[in-house]
Design a protein around this motif. Structure first.
Motif, PDB file in Angstrom:
ATOM      1  N   UNK A 182      51.431  46.382  44.030  1.00 33.05           N
ATOM      2  CA  UNK A 182      52.344  46.647  42.923  1.00 33.05           C
ATOM      3  C   UNK A 182      52.121  45.678  41.769  1.00 33.05           C
ATOM      4  N   UNK A 183      51.901  44.403  42.074  1.00 33.29           N
ATOM      5  CA  UNK A 183      51.760  43.374  41.038  1.00 33.29           C
ATOM      6  C   UNK A 183      50.468  43.511  40.243  1.00 33.29           C
ATOM      7  N   UNK A 184      49.453  44.138  40.842  1.00 33.70           N
ATOM      8  CA  UNK A 184      48.162  44.310  40.163  1.00 33.70           C
ATOM      9  C   UNK A 184      47.912  45.762  39.771  1.00 33.70           C
ATOM     10  N   UNK A 185      48.949  46.570  39.797  1.00 35.12           N
ATOM     11  CA  UNK A 185      48.877  47.991  39.420  1.00 35.12           C
ATOM     12  C   UNK A 185      47.782  48.727  40.197  1.00 35.12           C
ATOM     13  N   UNK A 186      47.711  48.413  41.483  1.00 30.57           N
ATOM     14  CA  UNK A 186      46.799  49.115  42.372  1.00 30.57           C
ATOM     15  C   UNK A 186      45.384  48.589  42.406  1.00 30.57           C
ATOM     16  N   UNK A 187      45.059  47.553  41.611  1.00 28.20           N
ATOM     17  CA  UNK A 187      43.683  47.062  41.563  1.00 28.20           C
ATOM     18  C   UNK A 187      43.337  46.200  42.779  1.00 28.20           C
ATOM     19  N   UNK A 309      26.273  43.897  28.861  1.00 30.29           N
ATOM     20  CA  UNK A 309      26.459  44.843  29.954  1.00 30.29           C
ATOM     21  C   UNK A 309      27.890  45.355  30.082  1.00 30.29           C
ATOM     22  N   UNK A 310      27.956  46.640  30.360  1.00 27.56           N
ATOM     23  CA  UNK A 310      29.190  47.222  30.876  1.00 27.56           C
ATOM     24  C   UNK A 310      29.140  47.044  32.387  1.00 27.56           C
ATOM     25  N   UNK A 311      30.194  46.482  32.965  1.00 28.26           N
ATOM     26  CA  UNK A 311      30.105  46.182  34.402  1.00 28.26           C
ATOM     27  C   UNK A 311      31.468  46.228  35.060  1.00 28.26           C
ATOM     28  N   UNK A 312      31.437  46.398  36.358  1.00 31.77           N
ATOM     29  CA  UNK A 312      32.643  46.231  37.167  1.00 31.77           C
ATOM     30  C   UNK A 312      32.266  45.367  38.356  1.00 31.77           C
ATOM     31  N   UNK A 313      33.207  44.545  38.813  1.00 35.35           N
ATOM     32  CA  UNK A 313      32.879  43.587  39.873  1.00 35.35           C
ATOM     33  C   UNK A 313      34.103  43.271  40.703  1.00 35.35           C
ATOM     34  N   UNK A 314      33.857  42.921  41.956  1.00 31.73           N
ATOM     35  CA  UNK A 314      34.891  42.388  42.842  1.00 31.73           C
ATOM     36  C   UNK A 314      34.350  41.106  43.469  1.00 31.73           C
ATOM     37  N   UNK A 357      39.183  41.488  40.799  1.00 31.48           N
ATOM     38  CA  UNK A 357      38.465  42.687  40.380  1.00 31.48           C
ATOM     39  C   UNK A 357      38.487  42.756  38.866  1.00 31.48           C
ATOM     40  N   UNK A 358      37.404  43.267  38.277  1.00 35.20           N
ATOM     41  CA  UNK A 358      37.192  43.146  36.834  1.00 35.20           C
ATOM     42  C   UNK A 358      36.330  44.305  36.373  1.00 35.20           C
ATOM     43  N   UNK A 359      36.683  44.925  35.257  1.00 38.44           N
ATOM     44  CA  UNK A 359      35.875  46.005  34.707  1.00 38.44           C
ATOM     45  C   UNK A 359      35.826  45.955  33.195  1.00 38.44           C
ATOM     46  N   UNK A 360      34.622  46.074  32.638  1.00 40.06           N
ATOM     47  CA  UNK A 360      34.415  46.107  31.191  1.00 40.06           C
ATOM     48  C   UNK A 360      33.719  47.407  30.843  1.00 40.06           C
ATOM     49  N   UNK A 361      34.290  48.157  29.898  1.00 38.56           N
ATOM     50  CA  UNK A 361      33.637  49.382  29.454  1.00 38.56           C
ATOM     51  C   UNK A 361      33.936  49.617  27.984  1.00 38.56           C
ATOM     52  N   UNK A 362      33.695  50.844  27.512  1.00 41.97           N
ATOM     53  CA  UNK A 362      33.867  51.140  26.094  1.00 41.97           C
ATOM     54  C   UNK A 362      35.310  50.971  25.627  1.00 41.97           C
ATOM     55  N   UNK A 367      41.521  43.887  34.443  1.00 47.72           N
ATOM     56  CA  UNK A 367      41.218  42.848  35.433  1.00 47.72           C
ATOM     57  C   UNK A 367      42.469  42.488  36.206  1.00 47.72           C
ATOM     58  N   UNK A 368      42.269  42.035  37.437  1.00 51.83           N
ATOM     59  CA  UNK A 368      43.402  41.623  38.259  1.00 51.83           C
ATOM     60  C   UNK A 368      42.943  40.583  39.266  1.00 51.83           C
ATOM     61  N   UNK A 369      43.899  39.750  39.693  1.00 53.31           N
ATOM     62  CA  UNK A 369      43.624  38.755  40.727  1.00 53.31           C
ATOM     63  C   UNK A 369      44.865  38.582  41.588  1.00 53.31           C
ATOM     64  N   UNK A 370      44.661  38.273  42.855  1.00 53.19           N
ATOM     65  CA  UNK A 370      45.742  37.830  43.739  1.00 53.19           C
ATOM     66  C   UNK A 370      45.274  36.572  44.453  1.00 53.19           C
ATOM     67  N   UNK A 371      46.081  35.507  44.364  1.00 53.40           N
ATOM     68  CA  UNK A 371      45.776  34.230  45.007  1.00 53.40           C
ATOM     69  C   UNK A 371      46.857  33.911  46.024  1.00 53.40           C
ATOM     70  N   UNK A 372      46.475  33.242  47.111  1.00 51.74           N
ATOM     71  CA  UNK A 372      47.475  32.878  48.113  1.00 51.74           C
ATOM     72  C   UNK A 372      47.078  31.602  48.826  1.00 51.74           C
TER      73      UNK A 372
END
Length: 416
Positions: A182-187, A309-314, A357-362, A367-372
């Motif tokens: 919920x906090x990362x909108x599903x990412x 680059x356009x990229x997505x990463x985890x 998780x992170x995504x760059x496009x047109x 982007x989102x992160x969860x730390x614990x």
């Protein structure tokens, strides 16, 4: 340390002509004015961000060589999680946390708390075309008692929700994962797998960040063409490449830095590109708050064109080995915690997990992160002036808020 990096890499061209459509041009950027005590904290966050990403790069390079995976972290998320943790620590433990965060002797736990409370509020309204969400929570095993001043602090300054769960029950994992989703909108739908959490972990102190921003200048996908990317591992894949104008460029002795804005320009992404023949590790080791301020103050605002680059990463960071923990400077914090201000329970070890998780496009970036942090009482842990600027080899990137310099995300793209 384990990682999962999945790259769907296309390289993006952004148009830099005067005909570029400007998005949200009528929405004003909200400047964040800082007091002296707040400047001390934000300066420490900037220095901490550069040091941590550089140290992590060195660890990955030593472990995996030039075929290492790309890196993606949120310094801001780790900073907030450590700040909450410091509220539960003894004075000596707070001193260890402050040292790791590069805070000076002038900083206090109160000034740190006040700054973090304010910066979250300000970052969320700095650009009303950017979606920024930061959330905190503390989950404890149902036999653990928390001290009320600690609970009051993380509730007041970090708006942290607290909950008591049976960590031996699979439903506890489901509940914390549901919070992350919920906090990362599903990412980031899962921060724990079944079996990772039990009564031995005592508590789970969580932070999440979600960020989504559109480019200030519209990007046209029709201008794509294939170009080479010179990966660190020696591969030279053809990737779909686009072109764009940038919002500033810096040309140093051994690096080039380019800036690209989001929304009303309160947030920007910076690409740090070493010159040919210069290692990314060398460039990263030279970056700190002072050198970064010098770079930004000397940006050139001519009509530069960039290709990147356009990229997505985890990227998953699970600190489970002593060698890695020591190399990152976390040994004292994780292996010798004195959390006597949090609880009377004896917590002798900590573990840290961060999923990104992170995504760059047109359209921009999402982007989102969860730390614990989890407590564990039983287990040990671990150029030619108008020539286009080609970001076609390993580079570092970061997302920053304009007026304070707060770094939300940082990473390296090495092998495509």
């Amino acid at each position: 340390m384990k990682h999962k990096l999945f790259f769907s890499i296309f390289v993006t061209i952004f148009l830099a002509s005067c005909n570029n459509e400007v998005i949200n041009e009528n929405k004003e950027r909200q400047e964040i004015a800082l007091s002296r005590s707040e400047e001390i904290v934000v300066n420490s966050e900037i220095d901490f961000s550069f040091k941590f990403i550089s140290d992590l790069y060195g660890v990955e390079l030593n472990r995996n060589g030039e075929g290492m995976n790309n890196i993606l972290i949120s310094p801001l998320s780790l900073y907030h999680d450590l700040s909450m943790l410091a509220n539960g620590g003894s004075p000596n433990y707070q001193e260890s946390v402050f040292g790791f965060l590069n805070l000076t002797d002038d900083a206090t736990i109160n000034s740190l708390n006040l700054f973090n409370k304010r910066i979250v509020r300000e970052l969320s309204v700095a650009d009303n075309s950017v979606d920024f969400l930061i959330s905190n929570s503390l989950w404890v095993h149902n036999t653990v008692g928390l001290k009320q001043p600690f609970v009051n602090n993380i509730s007041e300054f970090y708006n942290a929700a607290t909950g008591s769960l049976d960590f031996n029950d699979r439903n506890a994992v489901d509940k914390i994962n549901s919070w992350s989703n919920s906090s990362t909108k599903g990412m980031i739908p899962r921060i724990f797998e079944y079996g990772q959490l039990s009564s031995e972990n005592v508590f789970a102190l969580c932070n999440s960040i979600y960020f989504k921003g559109q480019w200030s200048d519209k990007i046209l996908a029709d201008n794509t063409e294939n170009r080479l990317f010179y990966s660190q591992n020696g591969n030279k894949p053809l990737v779909a490449t686009m072109e764009s104008g940038c919002n500033g460029a810096y040309f140093g002795d051994d690096l080039t830095v380019v800036k690209k804005d989001y929304g009303n320009r309160a947030y920007s992404i910076y690409f740090v590109l070493p010159d040919n023949g210069v290692s990314l590790q060398t460039v990263m080791s030279e970056l700190n708050r002072e050198s970064w301020e010098n770079i930004k103050s000397n940006l050139n605002y001519d009509s530069w064109t960039i290709r990147f680059p356009k990229f997505s990463a985890e990227y998953d960071m699970d600190l489970g080995g002593g060698e890695v923990v020591e190399a990152l400077g976390l040994k004292e914090i994780l292996f010798n915690p004195d959390l006597s201000e949090m609880s009377d329970d004896n917590i002798v070890k900590l573990k840290f997990i961060q999923k990104n998780t992170f995504g760059v496009d047109e359209n921009g970036v999402e982007a989102a992160t969860s730390s614990v942090f989890t407590g564990d009482p039983t287990c040990p842990m671990p150029s030619d002036t108008l020539t286009p600027i080609d970001i076609n080899r390993p580079f570092m990137f970061l997302i920053e808020e304009y007026s304070t310099g707060t770094i939300l995300f940082a990473g390296t793209i090495l092998n495509l």
